[in-house]
Design a protein around this motif. Sequence first.
Motif, short mmCIF file in Angstrom:
data_model
loop_
_atom_site.label_atom_id
_atom_site.label_comp_id
_atom_site.label_asym_id
_atom_site.label_seq_id
_atom_site.Cartn_x
_atom_site.Cartn_y
_atom_site.Cartn_z
N TRP A 73 16.35 26.42 50.95
CA TRP A 73 15.28 25.67 51.61
C TRP A 73 15.43 24.16 51.43
O TRP A 73 15.01 23.36 52.29
CB TRP A 73 13.92 26.11 51.06
N ASP A 74 16.06 23.74 50.34
CA ASP A 74 16.18 22.31 50.06
C ASP A 74 17.22 21.63 50.95
O ASP A 74 17.34 20.39 50.92
CB ASP A 74 16.50 22.07 48.59
N ALA A 76 16.86 21.21 53.98
CA ALA A 76 16.06 20.37 54.88
C ALA A 76 15.82 19.00 54.27
O ALA A 76 15.81 17.98 54.98
CB ALA A 76 14.74 21.06 55.18
N GLN A 80 17.09 15.53 56.10
CA GLN A 80 16.14 14.48 56.47
C GLN A 80 16.53 13.14 55.84
O GLN A 80 16.36 12.08 56.46
CB GLN A 80 14.73 14.90 56.07
N HIS A 152 10.52 25.36 55.06
CA HIS A 152 11.73 24.59 55.32
C HIS A 152 12.88 25.45 55.83
O HIS A 152 14.02 24.96 55.91
CB HIS A 152 12.17 23.86 54.05
N GLN A 159 15.97 22.42 62.46
CA GLN A 159 15.99 21.48 61.33
C GLN A 159 16.17 20.05 61.82
O GLN A 159 15.51 19.12 61.33
CB GLN A 159 17.12 21.84 60.35
N HIS A 162 12.88 18.94 63.36
CA HIS A 162 11.89 18.61 62.32
C HIS A 162 12.21 17.26 61.68
O HIS A 162 11.30 16.46 61.41
CB HIS A 162 11.88 19.71 61.26
N ASP A 192 5.17 17.46 52.85
CA ASP A 192 5.62 18.60 52.04
C ASP A 192 4.43 19.36 51.47
O ASP A 192 4.43 20.59 51.43
CB ASP A 192 6.52 18.12 50.90
N ASN A 195 2.79 21.31 54.25
CA ASN A 195 3.65 22.44 54.60
C ASN A 195 3.52 23.57 53.57
O ASN A 195 3.47 24.75 53.92
CB ASN A 195 5.10 21.99 54.67
#
Length: 601
Positions: A73-74, A76, A80, A152, A159, A162, A192, A195
Amino acid sequence: MILAPFLARAVHAHLYGGDDVDAWSFHMVLLALLRFAHGNLWMAVSRWPYLIDRYRIEKKGINFDQVDRESHWDDAIILQALVITALREWLPGAHNLPLFSWQGLALILALHVGPVECLYYWCHRFMHTPFFYASYHCHHHASVQTEPSTAHVHTFLEQVGHALLLCLPVVGTWLLGGASIGALYVYWLACDFANAVGHCNFEFVPVWLLRALPFLKYLVHTPTYHSLHHSEPSSNYCLFMPVYDLLAGTVNPKTDHVHKEARKGPVEHPDFVFLAHGVNLQSFFHQPFLMPYGSTHPFKPTWTTFVLLILCLPLYAVLWFVCPVIIMDRKTLRRRKLQIWTVPRFGINYFIPFEKNSINRLIESAILDADKQGVKVLALGALNKNESLNGGGKLFLDRHPDLKVRIVHGNTLTAAIILREIRPDTREVFLTGSTSKLGRAISLYLALRGVRVLMLTPSRERFEAIRSELPEERQHLLVQVTQYSQASQCPVWIIGKGMMWWEQRHAPPGTHFHQFVVPPIAEVRRDCTYGKLAAMRLPDDVENLKFCELALPRGHIYACHAGGLVHLLEGWDYHEVGRIDVSRIDPTWDAAMRHGLRPMQ
């Protein structure tokens, strides 16, 4: 590794100066670390049954497939950081930023409420059209019961989308004025947080708050609001602000009702409890609420657990003095609710004389609590059933003879697993820990089947007590030995007591070491083979399986745990405490096979 160039540039700028005047690279690394820590904190909370079980929204549970799908998940966060840095290089007004500007923060908020929320809503609805949903967005919706990490988890195309949406308000401040480094921190961490709220799957927003301030439910979504989108995907499309669903007529009509039901919080009591304890200080971290992802793999001490040990010692001290037992995990098998509770003590504590009474009080408290909750079976794990501690659980029955919960030490199935590992044509075995609860049962079972057992024990009295339980014509098959060297011709060793590496040299080449000792003996003989601790693989229909039982592979549990589970599934109404009933070994094994448990290969 992907963030390493940012870190290298930050260090270079600090040491030698350069064009990174506003320390952009340093802030990208720090922000990524903060976002990663924030995400893990939410994951830890969402995996702690004690805190959230009462208010869970979707109760289906997750499994290892979802855990693995969401383990990256990290990614994302990294993407970013790369996207915003690339935009910074190409657009004006993005360099030499001040640390903070209230004007910029207000502009970011305005740009989010307007363009970002609106764009997201319509893009999200577009991703729910048949082609794009089947090709892309279904990956995100594969998680019906969401976790904070689910927020995420998307395909690469999504991705990128987003990332661009999250960069839009920041870029707006670069172009319109008021940009600052601090505003980026606040905005991305706030996103975050929102989310995580939408995907945490436990409803913490009280109903009275929304009644007192009804406009709030259109400005900020609740966990229930977005959870309904995952269970019923044709509604509740908004990013964080339900007002866009309200304007477009896509608010799920069940939202308020499901929110109220989740907040009622009916407590679901388990049918079965396995009462475990820590092995050592490092194993303390092998818990879903401390290591959400580490606990989904077999426990193996690493340098990170040593670092965490120093950081979390205060937390452990609080749990030691305040928390009688910790609810560590829950799962479901054939509509029966199963839980693991942990006594906040470690293996070494069980061998400290002055700890004996306090440990027994903790175990007794857990048993009485389980009895009050209507638990049907409570299985004692590892040293919680130590003979010298409480007589294999018998102490608690003597104190509370009217218990409705069935207390089970599970050693009958442990004995069955060890005995099934021994080849049928075996004529002689060597046994250490021979006068223990398990050692006695193994000795008697084998002798009744014509196997000669060399029992290592210095106590003639205890040896004779066990031998006297056999019919007279079988008593000669039990032989007392006092030295390892007396088994130098026996190729089958059953180890039930700690053993030093040099004591293994007495075993002949080709020996197989069966084991029921904790921890297992060191594997130092290359010309011998070593069995693992007795364990079983769970049936395939277990739900919410996301936790590895210490060092065991996924989907496996220790034999004493499995023994308690068999007791529950069979509906046996007797307590399994004290000595092992040798006549129950075969029926217990047959019952385990009948219910789909299988020995660990």
